[in-house]
Write a protein that holds these residues in place. Structure first.
Motif, short mmCIF file in Angstrom:
data_model
loop_
_atom_site.label_atom_id
_atom_site.label_comp_id
_atom_site.label_asym_id
_atom_site.label_seq_id
_atom_site.Cartn_x
_atom_site.Cartn_y
_atom_site.Cartn_z
N GLY A 151 25.97 -10.05 55.26
CA GLY A 151 26.71 -10.29 54.04
C GLY A 151 26.32 -9.41 52.87
N THR B 179 22.97 -20.32 48.33
CA THR B 179 24.30 -19.70 48.13
C THR B 179 25.11 -19.71 49.41
N GLU B 180 24.48 -19.40 50.54
CA GLU B 180 25.19 -19.41 51.81
C GLU B 180 25.73 -20.81 52.14
N ALA C 159 26.54 -23.09 49.95
CA ALA C 159 27.68 -23.32 49.06
C ALA C 159 28.91 -22.56 49.53
N LEU C 160 28.70 -21.33 50.02
CA LEU C 160 29.83 -20.53 50.52
C LEU C 160 30.45 -21.17 51.75
N ARG C 161 29.59 -21.71 52.64
CA ARG C 161 30.13 -22.37 53.83
C ARG C 161 31.00 -23.57 53.44
N ASN C 162 30.52 -24.34 52.46
CA ASN C 162 31.31 -25.49 52.01
C ASN C 162 32.64 -25.04 51.40
N ALA C 163 32.56 -23.97 50.59
CA ALA C 163 33.79 -23.47 49.98
C ALA C 163 34.74 -22.93 51.04
N ARG C 164 34.19 -22.25 52.07
CA ARG C 164 35.04 -21.73 53.14
C ARG C 164 35.73 -22.86 53.89
N ASP C 165 34.97 -23.92 54.19
CA ASP C 165 35.57 -25.07 54.90
C ASP C 165 36.70 -25.68 54.07
#
Length: 876
Positions: A133, A629-630, A632-638
């Protein structure tokens, strides 16, 4: 070089008689000749005449003794010469081997740093490890700027197109599929690190070496190449700083014997494999290092060469000293010894002749004595020349410390003529405490008679430069057993001392640089003890702030300290099994990086590598924020994926709900337009009905495109693959589009060979209709649209080219984005802006790619390529 074992005594006698000493460490006997000659020859009597036969025999005995002495001196000289020759070759071999080891370390560091950059790039491209990333362009630009010698780093995709270049942010893809490093990785999966022959950089013209590694996808298939170009001038500049003497050379070879870099540079030699040479034969025999004599096939120069393989990399470094260079000092020393032997021989012959003629006439003896004195004077001048040419301080002083001899080297250091020093003390040339220290040392030598070895002295020379010497003082005893004078020999070690100071400064800079690194950095030696660490490392490991307090601790001790502070073992491990697992990873060196939870709750990335001959190098990076951060990004992606699915479902439902009334509207409008149930009356109503039907059909097409796009984005569009006749599919699409072309006044042309594919026929037809519709729509009346298709080694290629309005370079990157059109196109020509986006997605689902070439006012060419495995060659 001292006159080792070559008739010392007569030379020292000569020096003693002239009041000077040249530093030869042996006792001083009495004068050469003390006999007093009579003014005239004695009278001959009967007894003298009776001894004449005895004199003749003595002459023959003397002659035999002289011959035997000459043979003995010759044997001693030859033996000494052979021994000196062997020692010179051995010393030169050690020097070349040591320099080769230095070059090996430099090459291993340079190429290892470049290889590390390639490995980091592979991790970033494959989306794993600590570099997943990251901004790849920034990372490779950073590596290029801070790793010495790297000219550029590039990423090449599986088709041979350069996708990323460290030297430029926006790189226009260029084709390097014919490059040897690309084809080598493409055709061989287990190749590892590959080295290409030297080549010229296409942009700068600089000579570079290309090292590369293979990229693979998740199924292990070839996915491209990452490569680093190393500047050959960087290595030549480094090699030029190393002194290999006149005629010497330093070179970098590939492990198959190809010459890559050479200093001095010789373009005729670069890129050649010198088959049959000792280095090439050694490499073919599997040797890792060798020292041997070699004669160059180009210039015919004989050299002593040492070469070494560079760690586990495909390189070999070599150092060669020219025979004329490394043998010159020994040959000069042998010439000096030969002069001394000749002088001794001359003296011996003079003595023999003196004895010979002493038995004869007085006049002949006197003449020979004068000739002997002249020869001795010549020998003295020759020895003085030798002493003056030695690159070291040589002087002699009497018991009171006054100079009786000073060679030219010391006089140059003092800035005087050698004659100016005779009779003076050292305090007249050196000031301060150093002069007193030297005089006290010489008084001690005069009193004790014990030689002083390797005493360190430092003083400024005539130019003000501080010079450093290692001095030895040797006493010479007189006939009374007391020290009559002493000889000093001082070797100039200024260059060595300056190099040591430079090395210490470099070490200090290195430690400061390591301490400035925000990541934790440490080196453990081969005994697994901490030798170097910065503050972040010990803070993360053991909560310490002073690295020196942990220096010398073993890795196991540090692990236990960390666990005692509260570092939790990984799930499934007890304390002891976790310690054992950490030790195993540390000894073997981990592949990539691992995340570790430390005692204070932070998450750190741990990377360790075992370096042969050094130990284990460890790096720890605080990645707590990155991990958060990763997450949080996974949650946002889901959440985004969930919203996207809801959107797709909504569009699917709405498209069904909209199509039903639209079909009714279209049907009724067409009935009114065609006046099926009777005349409408006014022509305007018929025109209105036609407009209603056209608008309805446009909305149906729009809904169909939106529905297809939503299915593709939601991953619900599945290909129904079968054997498809490409020629028939293209001809069918042209037949459908011919009406639109006729209405627009555009000519349609088609040409291609008969091909069969494994593909989804409906999707392929939709792609062709979209491309033909766009080409006809944006081509003015009188223009033409050409369709061509062909088979290539790498797949099947279809072109749709028009002579239409074209696309500006500013709009070209955006026309394939959903709902995006070129400036003004939507208003003038209509359309949803989804056709090219759907087309691109359908081609990519078949494993192909879409390319657009266009210029405003000159037309557009859209080309799509399908991979070779979709071409059914046997069926065709």
């Amino acid at each position: 070089m001292p006159l080792a074992g070559v008739y010392h005594a007569p030379v020292n006698n000569l020096l003693t008689r002239t009041g000077a000493s040249y530093g030869i460490d042996c006792p001083v006997p009495g004068p050469i000749l003390e006999a007093r000659l009579p003014d005239r020859a004695p009278k001959t009597d009967a007894r003298t005449e009776s001894r004449v036969p005895d004199v003749a025999r003595l002459r023959w005995v003397l002659l035999c003794l002289v011959v035997l002495l000459g043979v003995a001196i010759g044997v001693v000289y030859v033996t000494a010469a052979q021994s000196a020759n062997e020692r010179t070759i051995e010393n030169s071999a050690r020097q070349t081997a040591a320099l080769a080891r230095t070059l090996e370390v430099h090459a291993a560091r340079s190429f290892g740093a470049a290889d590390t950059a390639l490995s980091a790039m592979i991790e970033a491209l494959e989306g794993r490890g600590a570099f997943a990333g990251v901004d790849l362009q920034a990372m490779i630009a950073d590596r290029r700027n801070f790793v010495p010698g790297i000219h550029s780093i590039v990423w090449i995709d599986a088709d041979g197109l350069v996708r990323l270049d460290s030297t430029a942010i926006d790189v226009a893809p260029r084709d390097v599929s014919d490059a040897n490093y690309f084809t080598a990785h493409r055709d061989r999966s287990g190749l590892g690190l590959y080295l290409s022959p030297p080549m010229a950089d296409p942009d700068s013209g600089a000579s570079v070496l290309i090292i590369s590694r293979r990229l693979e996808d998740s199924q292990g298939e070839f996915a491209g190449v990452v490569a680093a170009a190393l500047d050959a001038e960087y290595f030549r500049a480094y090699y030029a700083t190393l002194d290999v003497g006149v005629g010497g050379s330093i070179a970098l070879w590939s492990d198959d014997g190809m010459l890559l870099i050479r200093e001095p540079h010789n373009p005729a030699m670069i890129g050649r494999v010198f088959a049959g040479q000792p280095l090439h034969r050694g490499l073919m025999s599997g040797l890792r290092e060798q020292t041997h004599r070699v004669v160059s096939p180009l210039d015919g120069v004989a050299r002593l060469q040492s070469w070494r393989r560079v760690a586990d990399l495909p390189f070999v470094v070599s150092v060669a000293f020219a025979e004329e260079y490394y043998m010159a000092p020994m040959r000069a020393a042998l010439r000096t010894q030969l002069i001394a032997v000749a002088a001794g021989a001359v003296i011996t012959l003079a003595l023999a002749f003196l004895v010979w003629f002493q038995l004869g006439r007085h006049a002949r003896l006197d003449a020979e004595r004068r000739a002997g004195i002249e020869r001795l004077a010549q020998s003295r001048r020759q020895l003085r020349t030798v002493v003056d040419t030695v690159p070291a301080i040589i002087n002699a002083k009497d018991r009171e410390g006054r100079y009786t001899l000073m060679n030219a080297y010391q006089a140059a250091v003092f800035g005087i003529h050698p004659r100016e020093a005779i009779g003076k003390r050292v305090s007249e040339f050196l000031s301060g405490p150093l002069a007193g220290e030297v005089e006290a040392l010489e008084r001690e030598l005069a009193e004790t008679g014990r030689a002083i070895r390797d005493h360190a002295e430092s003083f400024p020379d005539a130019s003000g430069r501080m010079r450093h010497f290692l001095t030895s003082k040797i006493p010479i005893f007189g006939d009374d057993g007391k020290v009559a004078q002493y000889v000093s020999v001082a070797t100039d070690v200024t260059a060595i001392r300056e190099m040591e100071a430079t090395t210490r400064a470099a070490e200090a800079r290195m430690r400061a640089a390591i301490e400035s690194i925000p990541e934790g950095f440490a080196i453990f030696d081969e005994d697994d003890r901490l030798v170097v660490a910065n503050r972040p490392y010990v803070e993360m490991f053991a909560g310490e702030t002073d690295p020196s307090r942990l220096q010398g601790r073993t890795f196991e001790e540090l692990v236990r300290m960390s666990i005692a502070r509260g570092e939790p073992p990984e799930p499934g491990f007890t304390t002891e099994t976790w310690v054992a697992e950490r030790m195993r990873r540390h000894r073997e060196g981990m592949t990539g990086t691992r995340l570790l939870r430390i005692a204070d709750g932070r998450t750190v990335s741990v990377a360790e590598r075992h370096v042969p001959g050094v130990g284990v190098v460890g790096i720890r990076t605080d990645v707590s924020r990155m991990v958060e951060t990763e997450a949080a990004l996974r949650n946002a992606r889901d959440a985004a994926e969930s919203a996207n699915r809801a959107k797709s479902q909504f569009l699917a439902n709405m498209s069904h709900e909209l199509r039903t009334p639209l079909n009714a509207i279209i049907g009724f409008a067409e009935m009114i337009e065609k006046e099926i149930f009777g005349k409408v009356g006014s022509k305007r109503y018929i025109e209105y009905a036609a407009d209603i039907a056209a608008s309805g059909r446009h909305l149906v097409d729009l809904i169909g495109d939106v529905l297809d796009m939503s299915k593709i984005e939601a991953g619900r569009y599945t290909l129904e693959e079968d054997e498809v006749d490409l020629t028939q599919t293209i001809e069918a699409a042209i037949a459908i589009a011919r009406g639109q072309a006729h209405h627009a006044g555009v000519r349609l042309n088609a040409a291609g060979e008969k091909l069969r594919l494994r593909a989804d026929g409906r999707a392929l037809r939709q792609v062709l209709l979209n491309l033909l519709s766009n080409a006809i729509k944006f081509t003015p009346k009188g223009g033409r649209v050409d369709v061509a298709w062909r088979a290539r080694e790498d797949g099947v290629e279809v072109d749709v080219a028009d002579t239409g309005i074209g696309i500006s370079q500013e709009d070209l990157p955006h026309v394939i984005e959903p709902f995006r059109q070129a400036q003004g196109v939507g208003r003038n020509y209509g359309g949803t802006g989804l056709g090219l986006a759907i087309t691109k997605r359908l081609i990519e689902m078949h494993g192909g790619r879409l390319e657009i070439e266009s210029e405003a006012g000159k037309g557009t060419r859209v080309r799509f390529r399908l991979p070779a495995d979709r071409w059914l060659r046997d069926a065709a």
